[in-house]
Scaffold this motif. Sequence first.
Motif, PDB file in Angstrom:
ATOM      1  N   UNK A  55       9.840   2.771   3.667  1.00  0.00           N
ATOM      2  CA  UNK A  55       9.479   1.706   3.351  1.00  0.00           C
ATOM      3  C   UNK A  55      11.045   1.172   2.984  1.00  0.00           C
ATOM      4  N   UNK A  56      11.708   1.669   3.154  1.00  0.00           N
ATOM      5  CA  UNK A  56      13.780   1.628   2.840  1.00  0.00           C
ATOM      6  C   UNK A  56      14.222   0.684   4.469  1.00  0.00           C
ATOM      7  N   UNK A  57      13.312   1.653   4.799  1.00  0.00           N
ATOM      8  CA  UNK A  57      14.254   1.664   6.665  1.00  0.00           C
ATOM      9  C   UNK A  57      12.970  -0.024   6.748  1.00  0.00           C
ATOM     10  N   UNK A  58      12.070  -0.406   6.741  1.00  0.00           N
ATOM     11  CA  UNK A  58      10.967  -1.003   7.050  1.00  0.00           C
ATOM     12  C   UNK A  58      11.590  -2.894   6.412  1.00  0.00           C
ATOM     13  N   UNK A  59      12.491  -2.353   4.986  1.00  0.00           N
ATOM     14  CA  UNK A  59      13.080  -3.148   4.325  1.00  0.00           C
ATOM     15  C   UNK A  59      14.967  -3.702   5.153  1.00  0.00           C
ATOM     16  N   UNK A  60      14.783  -2.997   5.604  1.00  0.00           N
ATOM     17  CA  UNK A  60      16.593  -2.969   6.222  1.00  0.00           C
ATOM     18  C   UNK A  60      15.848  -3.598   7.229  1.00  0.00           C
ATOM     19  N   UNK A  61      15.050  -3.280   8.343  1.00  0.00           N
ATOM     20  CA  UNK A  61      14.926  -4.316   9.018  1.00  0.00           C
ATOM     21  C   UNK A  61      14.074  -5.519   8.888  1.00  0.00           C
ATOM     22  N   UNK A  62      13.721  -5.579   7.887  1.00  0.00           N
ATOM     23  CA  UNK A  62      13.904  -7.175   7.272  1.00  0.00           C
ATOM     24  C   UNK A  62      14.708  -8.266   7.057  1.00  0.00           C
TER      25      UNK A  62
END
Length: 234
Positions: free
Chosen positions: A38-45
């Motif tokens: 979730x944290x990596x996905x938010x950073x990519x977003x």
Amino acid sequence: MPSRPGLDPRTKIIAVIAVSAAVMSAGGGRFIAAGLLLAVGLAVWERAWRRAVVLPLFVGASAALAFWVPLVRPHPALGAVATGSFLGLRFAVALGVGMHLIATTSPTQLSAAFRAWRIPRGITVSTSVMLRFLPLVATEATAVLDAMRLRGLTGLRAMLRHPILAIERFTVPLIASSLRVGEDLAASAMLRGLGSPHRPTSMTPPRFGGRDATFALVVAALAAGSVLLSPGPA
């Protein structure tokens, strides 16, 4: 702030609280992988590529110290390092989600979200001022260090020869600049009507939308997968 529309600030706040409570609980080890995704996905977003790369590397290194190194070479000191690393990777996952909230939510948006929740004015104003004050203090600290570096007052040699003087040369200008920043923020707060008894309005009031619903489904799927695939509490 990112140019693309983002999540509602209340959604991000709830996500930070939920992830922190999940990974820091007694059986929170099972939620670390989901929280990291979730944290990596938010950073990519938000296109924070540096965080998207550094966070998995840090969690991977902490996981190796926590689980693999004690098995290879059992030692009491390594056991203490493993325990600290396990706590560190939990904090890193929660911090990764929290950094998305900090990076994508302005103090104005956060204040509007707090008002929508009917949170007391004292908490709303204090949080808004803190979010505006800390980045400015960090900028002033960088400026003071740059000025000291130009005068040759930094470095290990200067710190070892005159440690008290080196600390004084850094803290006194920083305190003076922080006081000036505080006065500027107080004047700005008065102009914005933070002390007014009337309820302020927001140009972009917080509203839950399709992105928030999709995000909630993703979080629910990650949490369900963590529970179903985990062999037991960790």
